[in-house]
Motif scaffolding. Structure first.
Motif, PDB file in Angstrom:
ATOM      1  N   LEU A   1       0.821  -1.202   0.000  1.00  0.00           N
ATOM      2  CA  LEU A   1       0.000   0.000   0.000  1.00  0.00           C
ATOM      3  C   LEU A   1       0.861   1.260   0.000  1.00  0.00           C
ATOM      4  N   ASN A   2       0.348   2.291  -0.670  1.00  0.00           N
ATOM      5  CA  ASN A   2       1.062   3.564  -0.757  1.00  0.00           C
ATOM      6  C   ASN A   2       0.480   4.538   0.276  1.00  0.00           C
ATOM      7  N   PRO A   3       1.247   4.872   1.314  1.00  0.00           N
ATOM      8  CA  PRO A   3       0.723   5.770   2.349  1.00  0.00           C
ATOM      9  C   PRO A   3       0.539   7.202   1.857  1.00  0.00           C
ATOM     10  N   GLN A   4       1.132   7.533   0.692  1.00  0.00           N
ATOM     11  CA  GLN A   4       1.104   8.913   0.199  1.00  0.00           C
ATOM     12  C   GLN A   4      -0.113   9.210  -0.674  1.00  0.00           C
ATOM     13  N   SER A   5      -0.657   8.190  -1.316  1.00  0.00           N
ATOM     14  CA  SER A   5      -1.755   8.425  -2.255  1.00  0.00           C
ATOM     15  C   SER A   5      -3.092   8.314  -1.527  1.00  0.00           C
ATOM     16  N   SER A   6      -4.147   8.833  -2.166  1.00  0.00           N
ATOM     17  CA  SER A   6      -5.485   8.778  -1.581  1.00  0.00           C
ATOM     18  C   SER A   6      -6.464   8.228  -2.605  1.00  0.00           C
ATOM     19  N   ASN A   7      -7.101   7.129  -2.253  1.00  0.00           N
ATOM     20  CA  ASN A   7      -8.170   6.551  -3.058  1.00  0.00           C
ATOM     21  C   ASN A   7      -9.116   5.864  -2.084  1.00  0.00           C
ATOM     22  N   LYS A   8     -10.146   6.605  -1.678  1.00  0.00           N
ATOM     23  CA  LYS A   8     -10.997   6.138  -0.578  1.00  0.00           C
ATOM     24  C   LYS A   8     -11.710   4.838  -0.921  1.00  0.00           C
ATOM     25  N   LYS A   9     -12.196   4.734  -2.151  1.00  0.00           N
ATOM     26  CA  LYS A   9     -12.912   3.520  -2.524  1.00  0.00           C
ATOM     27  C   LYS A   9     -11.968   2.320  -2.495  1.00  0.00           C
ATOM     28  N   ALA A  10     -10.755   2.487  -3.051  1.00  0.00           N
ATOM     29  CA  ALA A  10      -9.789   1.389  -3.054  1.00  0.00           C
ATOM     30  C   ALA A  10      -9.400   1.012  -1.633  1.00  0.00           C
ATOM     31  N   THR A  11      -9.245   2.007  -0.749  1.00  0.00           N
ATOM     32  CA  THR A  11      -8.845   1.732   0.631  1.00  0.00           C
ATOM     33  C   THR A  11      -9.873   0.863   1.343  1.00  0.00           C
ATOM     34  N   ILE A  12     -11.164   1.206   1.224  1.00  0.00           N
ATOM     35  CA  ILE A  12     -12.177   0.424   1.927  1.00  0.00           C
ATOM     36  C   ILE A  12     -12.288  -0.974   1.324  1.00  0.00           C
ATOM     37  N   LEU A  13     -12.068  -1.105   0.021  1.00  0.00           N
ATOM     38  CA  LEU A  13     -12.123  -2.433  -0.594  1.00  0.00           C
ATOM     39  C   LEU A  13     -10.900  -3.267  -0.196  1.00  0.00           C
ATOM     40  N   PHE A  14      -9.723  -2.647  -0.141  1.00  0.00           N
ATOM     41  CA  PHE A  14      -8.541  -3.361   0.353  1.00  0.00           C
ATOM     42  C   PHE A  14      -8.789  -3.831   1.793  1.00  0.00           C
ATOM     43  N   TYR A  15      -9.371  -2.951   2.599  1.00  0.00           N
ATOM     44  CA  TYR A  15      -9.606  -3.312   3.990  1.00  0.00           C
ATOM     45  C   TYR A  15     -10.635  -4.441   4.099  1.00  0.00           C
ATOM     46  N   SER A  16     -11.613  -4.443   3.210  1.00  0.00           N
ATOM     47  CA  SER A  16     -12.599  -5.529   3.207  1.00  0.00           C
ATOM     48  C   SER A  16     -11.932  -6.857   2.890  1.00  0.00           C
ATOM     49  N   VAL A  17     -11.048  -6.849   1.878  1.00  0.00           N
ATOM     50  CA  VAL A  17     -10.315  -8.073   1.518  1.00  0.00           C
ATOM     51  C   VAL A  17      -9.407  -8.495   2.665  1.00  0.00           C
ATOM     52  N   TYR A  18      -8.810  -7.507   3.349  1.00  0.00           N
ATOM     53  CA  TYR A  18      -7.954  -7.779   4.512  1.00  0.00           C
ATOM     54  C   TYR A  18      -8.759  -8.465   5.623  1.00  0.00           C
ATOM     55  N   LEU A  19      -9.957  -7.959   5.894  1.00  0.00           N
ATOM     56  CA  LEU A  19     -10.809  -8.569   6.925  1.00  0.00           C
ATOM     57  C   LEU A  19     -11.195  -9.993   6.543  1.00  0.00           C
ATOM     58  N   ILE A  20     -11.485 -10.206   5.267  1.00  0.00           N
ATOM     59  CA  ILE A  20     -11.821 -11.549   4.794  1.00  0.00           C
ATOM     60  C   ILE A  20     -10.638 -12.486   4.984  1.00  0.00           C
ATOM     61  N   GLY A  21      -9.430 -11.967   4.706  1.00  0.00           N
ATOM     62  CA  GLY A  21      -8.223 -12.772   4.882  1.00  0.00           C
ATOM     63  C   GLY A  21      -7.959 -13.123   6.330  1.00  0.00           C
ATOM     64  N   LEU A  22      -8.286 -12.216   7.241  1.00  0.00           N
ATOM     65  CA  LEU A  22      -8.080 -12.468   8.666  1.00  0.00           C
ATOM     66  C   LEU A  22      -9.101 -13.445   9.247  1.00  0.00           C
ATOM     67  N   SER A  23     -10.283 -13.502   8.646  1.00  0.00           N
ATOM     68  CA  SER A  23     -11.360 -14.309   9.216  1.00  0.00           C
ATOM     69  C   SER A  23     -11.038 -15.796   9.116  1.00  0.00           C
ATOM     70  N   GLN A  24     -11.683 -16.568   9.976  1.00  0.00           N
ATOM     71  CA  GLN A  24     -11.505 -18.017   9.973  1.00  0.00           C
ATOM     72  C   GLN A  24     -12.471 -18.703   9.013  1.00  0.00           C
ATOM     73  N   GLU A  25     -13.332 -17.888   8.376  1.00  0.00           N
ATOM     74  CA  GLU A  25     -14.291 -18.446   7.425  1.00  0.00           C
ATOM     75  C   GLU A  25     -13.552 -18.901   6.162  1.00  0.00           C
ATOM     76  N   ILE A  26     -13.868 -20.090   5.716  1.00  0.00           N
ATOM     77  CA  ILE A  26     -13.219 -20.636   4.517  1.00  0.00           C
ATOM     78  C   ILE A  26     -14.020 -20.300   3.262  1.00  0.00           C
ATOM     79  N   CYS A  27     -15.321 -20.546   3.324  1.00  0.00           N
ATOM     80  CA  CYS A  27     -16.195 -20.302   2.175  1.00  0.00           C
ATOM     81  C   CYS A  27     -17.066 -19.077   2.444  1.00  0.00           C
ATOM     82  N   LEU A  28     -17.230 -18.236   1.421  1.00  0.00           N
ATOM     83  CA  LEU A  28     -18.018 -17.020   1.576  1.00  0.00           C
ATOM     84  C   LEU A  28     -19.416 -17.190   1.012  1.00  0.00           C
ATOM     85  N   ASP A  29     -20.368 -16.529   1.666  1.00  0.00           N
ATOM     86  CA  ASP A  29     -21.666 -16.266   1.071  1.00  0.00           C
ATOM     87  C   ASP A  29     -22.078 -14.881   1.549  1.00  0.00           C
ATOM     88  N   ASP A  30     -23.233 -14.388   1.105  1.00  0.00           N
ATOM     89  CA  ASP A  30     -23.620 -13.020   1.439  1.00  0.00           C
ATOM     90  C   ASP A  30     -23.748 -12.814   2.950  1.00  0.00           C
TER      91      ASP A  30
END
Length: 463
Positions: free
Chosen positions: A379-408
């Motif tokens: 990640l680039n701490p200097q740039s700003s892209n709010k939509k990309a940041t929240i989506l990266f964070y969502s993927v990060y949370l998914i990666g941290l979770s113990q859930e293997i398979c996703l559904d809604d």
């Protein structure tokens, strides 16, 4: 009933008309009584294509694309990298460096992969390495707000209102009562039936009830028999369209509501009149529908009988208030002014700073960023892209979770636990929040691996 075109009355070569152009919505609605060539196909060339092209950036932000194409609509952007401008045509945020050669606006500099740059320059000494993960990057997009006040937009809105109202009333063939709006749609001449709602409180009321980026259509009959259709287009501006001054006798449904969301879901209401639905709704609150549950501290407690619930009951009080305003309001704008411009800029800011945390947008993001052969994410701490940041964070949370398979259900559980304000599946990210989310991820020395793990779960999410 014999099918006939609602514009000309022809009974042959009819087609399925997208009431809202396919490229502007993920939740398509149709009118089957439109002749194929003259009053369906040609509307695209007459006015729809101009609107679609001008709104390409908006549809990209909302993850909307035509079902007829593989790519999202392209839009023009100026990307400033290390103080140098690059004019690009993008299909999304993640195409800037994605396996392409980009040239600066003054044609003095070029960015590409190192090997390709050396090959083009024919001299390795002229090529300077650039770490795209640490450079400052700014994207500028010009929003053509003039399109929202253009005749092409007014004709498209009139088409939407007319075809939708006719479809909800099973209208087949041409009726003289619709002469004015049909003339405006087909020729662009005559009285413009479209005006703009310029009361900010109305926008706030609809925003509080409707998912950001949705289209909303609301039809009602005024006391003089006039039929108005209110259209909220992406929530950016709200328009009033006069469909007819005098409704045909065959039009019996005159309290209508349709909400088309970016995730393809929808809500709809169909009733004969405002009086009818008000009577039906308030009858539920009548004393006959309640029984005594006893007396507590001298107070008689009444509870409702077991009665059949009304679907979308929460909508009715809001719509009653809105229609009351729309019937009485006589201060609509006919074009841009300071008040309307302020509303537009405020609504646009909300959309561009918001990320709809749903399957469609997250899967698109992962497919574009975590493509086969991509470099590990830094990640680039200097740039700003709010939509990309929240989506990266969502993927990060998914990666941290113990859930293997996703559904809604699991996705919303992960996001609601990891994001304090994501309970409504929409999340406004300001500068402070963007920096906070970046810092959380970057303070984890293994965040790149966690992102890869989350992306893999999203890719394995079955459609």
């Amino acid at each position: 009933m014999e099918q006939k075109c609602i514009y000309c009355g022809k009974n042959h070569d009819l087609s399925e008309s997208d009431i809202i152009p396919d490229a502007l919505t993920n939740a398509r609605i149709f009118n089957n009584n439109v002749c194929r060539i003259e009053h369906n196909n040609r509307f695209s060339d007459m006015f729809e294509s101009k609107v679609i092209e001008a709104l390409a950036f908006i549809t990209n932000e909302l993850d909307i694309k035509s079902s007829k194409g593989k790519n999202y609509a392209s839009y023009d952007a100026v990307i400033t990298i290390e103080g140098t401008d690059y004019n690009l045509k993008l299909h999304g945020d993640n195409e800037i460096f994605n396996r392409r050669v980009i040239k600066s606006s003054d044609n003095t500099q070029m960015i590409s992969s190192y090997d390709k740059a050396v090959k083009i320059a024919k001299d390795e000494s002229k090529v300077h390495p650039l770490d795209v993960n640490t450079i400052e990057l700014e994207k500028k997009v010009k929003i053509n707000n003039a399109i929202f006040f253009d005749t092409a937009m007014y004709r498209m809105l009139s088409k939407i209102a007319y075809e939708w109202y006719c479809s909800k009333n099973n209208i087949s063939g041409y009726y003289n009562e619709f002469e004015d709006i049909v003339k405006f749609i087909t020729t662009g001449t005559g009285a413009n039936p479209v005006s703009i709602i310029q009361e900010m409180e109305i926008y706030k009321m609809i925003d509080a009830e409707v998912n950001l980026g949705s289209h909303v259509l609301l039809a009602f009959e005024k006391n003089n028999g006039e039929i108005d259709v209110i259209i909220s287009l992406f929530g950016l501006l709200i328009y009033r369209v006069i469909v007819t001054k005098n409704k045909p006798n065959d039009c019996s449904n005159n309290f209508l509501y349709t909400e088309l969301r970016t995730d393809s879901s929808r809500r709809e209401l169909i009733h004969h009149s405002l009086d009818e639905v008000q009577q039906k709704f308030f009858d539920i609150l009548a004393p006959k529908n309640f029984v005594s549950a006893g007396i507590v501290n001298g107070v008689s407690i009444m509870i409702p009988k077991k009665i059949e619930p009304i679907p979308n009951a929460e909508l009715y009080p809001i719509l009653f208030n809105l229609i009351k305003y729309f019937i009485c309001a006589d201060e609509d704008a006919t074009g841009p002014n300071e008040k309307v411009n302020d509303i537009f800029l405020n609504q646009l800011k909300n959309i561009t700073q918001a990320s709809t945390l749903q399957k469609k947008s997250i899967k698109r993001f992962v497919n574009e960023i975590f493509y086969e052969g991509h470099e590990k994410i830094r990640l680039n701490p200097q740039s700003s892209n709010k939509k990309a940041t929240i989506l990266f964070y969502s993927v990060y949370l998914i990666g941290l979770s113990q859930e293997i398979c996703l559904d809604d259900r699991i996705l919303q559980k992960i996001l609601k636990e990891g994001l304090e304000c994501a309970a409504d599946a929409e999340f406004i990210v300001d500068d402070e929040m963007e920096n906070k989310l970046k810092n959380i991820m970057m303070s984890d020395k293994n965040y790149s691996d966690v992102l890869e793990k989350g992306a893999e779960k999203v890719k394995n999410w079955k459609n």
